[in-house]
Design a protein around this motif. Structure first.
Motif, PDB file in Angstrom:
ATOM      1  N   ASP A 129       6.246  11.770 -36.895  1.00 16.76           N
ATOM      2  CA  ASP A 129       7.337  12.001 -37.836  1.00 16.76           C
ATOM      3  C   ASP A 129       8.654  12.128 -37.072  1.00 16.76           C
ATOM      4  N   ASP A 189      -3.894  22.172 -35.314  1.00 16.93           N
ATOM      5  CA  ASP A 189      -4.940  21.273 -34.832  1.00 16.93           C
ATOM      6  C   ASP A 189      -4.372  19.926 -34.398  1.00 16.93           C
ATOM      7  N   SER A 190      -5.227  19.084 -33.822  1.00 11.56           N
ATOM      8  CA  SER A 190      -4.731  17.859 -33.203  1.00 11.56           C
ATOM      9  C   SER A 190      -4.253  16.828 -34.225  1.00 11.56           C
ATOM     10  N   GLN A 191      -4.787  16.913 -35.453  1.00 15.32           N
ATOM     11  CA  GLN A 191      -4.309  15.989 -36.486  1.00 15.32           C
ATOM     12  C   GLN A 191      -2.855  16.286 -36.827  1.00 15.32           C
ATOM     13  N   GLN A 192      -2.561  17.587 -37.027  1.00 18.05           N
ATOM     14  CA  GLN A 192      -1.184  17.986 -37.307  1.00 18.05           C
ATOM     15  C   GLN A 192      -0.287  17.644 -36.125  1.00 18.05           C
ATOM     16  N   ASN A 199       0.607  14.091 -36.347  1.00 21.17           N
ATOM     17  CA  ASN A 199       1.567  13.888 -37.430  1.00 21.17           C
ATOM     18  C   ASN A 199       2.992  14.231 -37.005  1.00 21.17           C
ATOM     19  N   ILE A 200       3.116  15.330 -36.270  1.00 24.26           N
ATOM     20  CA  ILE A 200       4.467  15.745 -35.892  1.00 24.26           C
ATOM     21  C   ILE A 200       5.052  14.763 -34.873  1.00 24.26           C
ATOM     22  N   GLU A 213       7.673  26.129 -38.077  1.00 21.77           N
ATOM     23  CA  GLU A 213       6.634  25.206 -38.469  1.00 21.77           C
ATOM     24  C   GLU A 213       5.473  25.422 -37.497  1.00 21.77           C
ATOM     25  N   ILE A 249       1.719  24.318 -35.989  1.00 26.33           N
ATOM     26  CA  ILE A 249       0.728  23.280 -35.816  1.00 26.33           C
ATOM     27  C   ILE A 249      -0.518  23.878 -35.180  1.00 26.33           C
TER      28      ILE A 249
END
Ligand SMILES: [Fe+2]
Ligand SMILES: [Fe+2]
Lengths: 442, 135
Positions: free
Chosen positions: A40, A30-33, A36-37, A26, A28
């Motif tokens: 989650d 950028d900072s948005q992703q 999210n991680i 997986e 990642i």
């Protein structure tokens, strides 16, 4: 094996993925992703590799990266990788919460060592090999390990560059196992050495039975690997990489032999974009593996001929190539059979310089043992053994690879079919199947 | 030992950290969590709250008003003097802990930390605070 890449550059990801083979990744960027991680809670990973390679992650300081990941994934190994020497401070990164940090490519071997020892399950790290893979006269191409079955612990018994000495032999004997292991990260060195050894054995005088046995066991090993995809218990990705590995060994084996230069040159000259390159290279691989069964030493020439044998098919329309020979009209058949002569023409046009015997073998690759072949209807006694071998490898590839929508046969079934057809010398087929350790047909 | 309705103020310049600390606190059971992204905003929120905050968790390294300066300001003001105050420090600033203790920190946590550590340090901070008020 599940991996999370955070802010890692794609070329680096590709490199790691190729080392770890079947591993789910997986990514990642950028900072948005990244947020999210962290939010989650359902996701778990076996290893996290973090960096500030990617533009979108550059603004996040490495300590924030470390703390965020560490708080979310408390027990997961989180490794910081970077290519920038500037501000590189391993101790500092570890203080921030990374399990470890590596400056690449300078600390590449340390990094691989870390992956091997701390992160990966043993079967991902070690590959089983046999004693005969190593030469008594050459230094070891890589470290050699032994597995203690009780605790599945691997112990080094041979060191790269050293020899497989008496101490190692003693340890091997006392362990009660004959299985040796090497690190997958050293597979390339191992395979190169193996290919050199096969080339040596195949092109030299095989006077001792021991050397013959060694060559045979190597050929059998490669052949088994090539067809291990047929074994359904095996993971598909594993099978695929085995085939790739076997093909690489054979390539090196051909190129590494006495007259391997022509082979290398021809490979470059015809190029992998030739329309039926995969068929051609398969046939080259098969003839190389069948050659020792008939004590043929000019393996590289044979493989070169195999590579070139069907060049002429490029002037045959694909509708014709896709039909069974029995379904062709007279004109279509003429066109198809013309591919043999056309192959020889193309070799001249492209100024591919190969020996006279290679021309002969290509010219005869559709002649058949019972005299029903083309273009000259030669009887078996007048067909060069090398041409017969190419014909067998050609048909073998056709029967085992599901070309033209045809049902794929396993090696045994394919040889049986050829044995019974009358097109090939049954004695030759017998020798090959015997050599490869396949049950013989009688 | 905890009153889960206690309003808690998280102060950190990093969004990631604010979110993670809030999450850890909710995991423990706290329900009333507010955050601020710097010392000044935190001071604003702390002094204008209708129900006084029962705990402040602040990062040490912040631009403008650092965690330690913020702590000093909190301890100087009679309205906030008794509020339990927890500092988050990076391992590298551990040497300055003495300064924080002198300034009246209730407890500190070295980053990165697990929710378990946070819980333990919260207990320690509360115990200390209760000890003080009883004396
Ligand atoms: Fe052909
Ligand atoms: Fe062919």
């Amino acid at each position: 094996m599940k991996l999370l890449y955070v802010g890692v550059e794609s070329s680096f990801i590709n490199w790691i993925q190729s080392i770890l083979e079947d591993c789910v990744a997986e990514v990642i960027a950028d900072s948005q992703q990244f947020q999210n991680i962290l939010d989650d809670e359902t996701k778990t990973f076996d290893l996290i590799l973090a960096s500030h390679h990617t533009q979108a992650m550059k603004s996040m300081p490495s300590n924030e990266l470390a703390q965020g990941l560490r708080m979310r994934f408390q027990k997961t190994p989180i490794v910081f990788v970077t290519q920038s020497k500037e501000n590189y401070n391993r101790a500092e990164y570890v203080k921030h919460g990374f399990s470890d940090a590596y400056l690449l490519p300078f600390e590449k071997s340390e990094f691989l060592e870390y992956l091997n020892d701390s992160v990966l399950p043993p079967e991902k790290v070690y590959k089983s090999v046999v004693l005969t893979d190593f030469s008594e006269t050459e230094p070891l191409p890589c470290d050699v390990h032994l597995m203690l079955p009780l605790n599945r612990k691997y112990v080094k018994i041979g060191v790269k560059g050293g020899e497989f000495g008496n101490v190692a032999t003693d340890k091997l004997l006392r362990s009660g196992t004959s299985r040796l292991f090497i690190r997958k990260s050293e597979l390339q060195e191992f395979n190169a050495a193996k290919a050199r050894k096969i080339a040596q054995l195949a092109s030299g005088e095989l006077n001792s039975t021991e050397r013959q046995a060694q060559l045979q066991s190597m050929v059998r090993g490669i052949f088994t690997n090539l067809f291990s995809t047929a074994d359904e218990t095996q993971h598909f990705a594993d099978g695929k990489s085995l085939v790739k590995e076997a093909a690489t060994i054979v390539d090196n084996y051909i190129a590494g032999s006495k007259d391997g230069d022509t082979f290398k040159k021809v490979c470059l000259q015809i190029g992998a974009d030739t329309s039926n390159y995969s068929h051609a290279s398969n046939v080259a691989i098969f003839v190389s593996l069948f050659a020792p069964a008939l004590e043929i030493k000019s393996v590289a020439d044979l493989a070169t001929a195999a590579l070139l044998h069907d060049l002429g098919e490029e002037s045959v329309p694909s509708e014709i190539l896709e039909k069974a020979k029995s379904e062709l009209t007279f004109e279509e058949n003429t066109l198809y059979e013309g591919h043999v002569e056309r192959s020889l023409q193309i070799i001249k046009e492209k100024r591919i310089v190969v020996s006279e015997q290679i021309h002969t073998w290509i010219a005869q690759h559709h002649e058949r043992f019972n005299g029903t072949g083309f273009p000259k209807n030669l009887p078996g006694s007048r067909i060069a053994i090398e041409a017969q071998l190419i014909a067998i490898a050609d048909e073998f590839d056709y029967l085992t690879r599901a070309i033209r929508g045809q049902q794929k046969l396993n090696p045994q079934q394919a040889f049986k079919k050829m044995f019974n057809s009358g097109y090939y010398d049954p004695e030759v087929i017998k020798k090959i199947t015997f050599y490869l350790g396949l049950p013989s047909e009688s | 030992m905890f009153n889960f309705d206690t309003p808690i103020l998280i102060v950190d310049d990093m969004l990631t950290m604010r979110k993670l600390v809030a999450k850890a606190l909710r995991g423990i059971g706290f329900t009333n969590i507010t955050d601020a992204k710097n010392g000044n905003e935190a001071w604003e929120k702390l002094t204008s709250a209708e129900i006084p905050f029962g705990l402040v968790i602040s990062d040490w390294m912040m631009p403008d008003l650092t965690g330690i300066d913020f702590l000093k300001r909190v301890r100087l003001d009679p309205r906030t003097r008794a509020t339990p105050f927890l500092l988050l420090t990076a391992e590298s600033s551990k040497d300055n802990v003495a300064e924080a203790v002198t300034a009246g920190v209730s407890s500190y946590i070295v980053k990165p930390f697990t929710p378990d550590t946070l819980k333990k340090q919260l207990q320690a901070a509360y115990a200390k605070h209760q000890g003080k008020t009883a004396a």
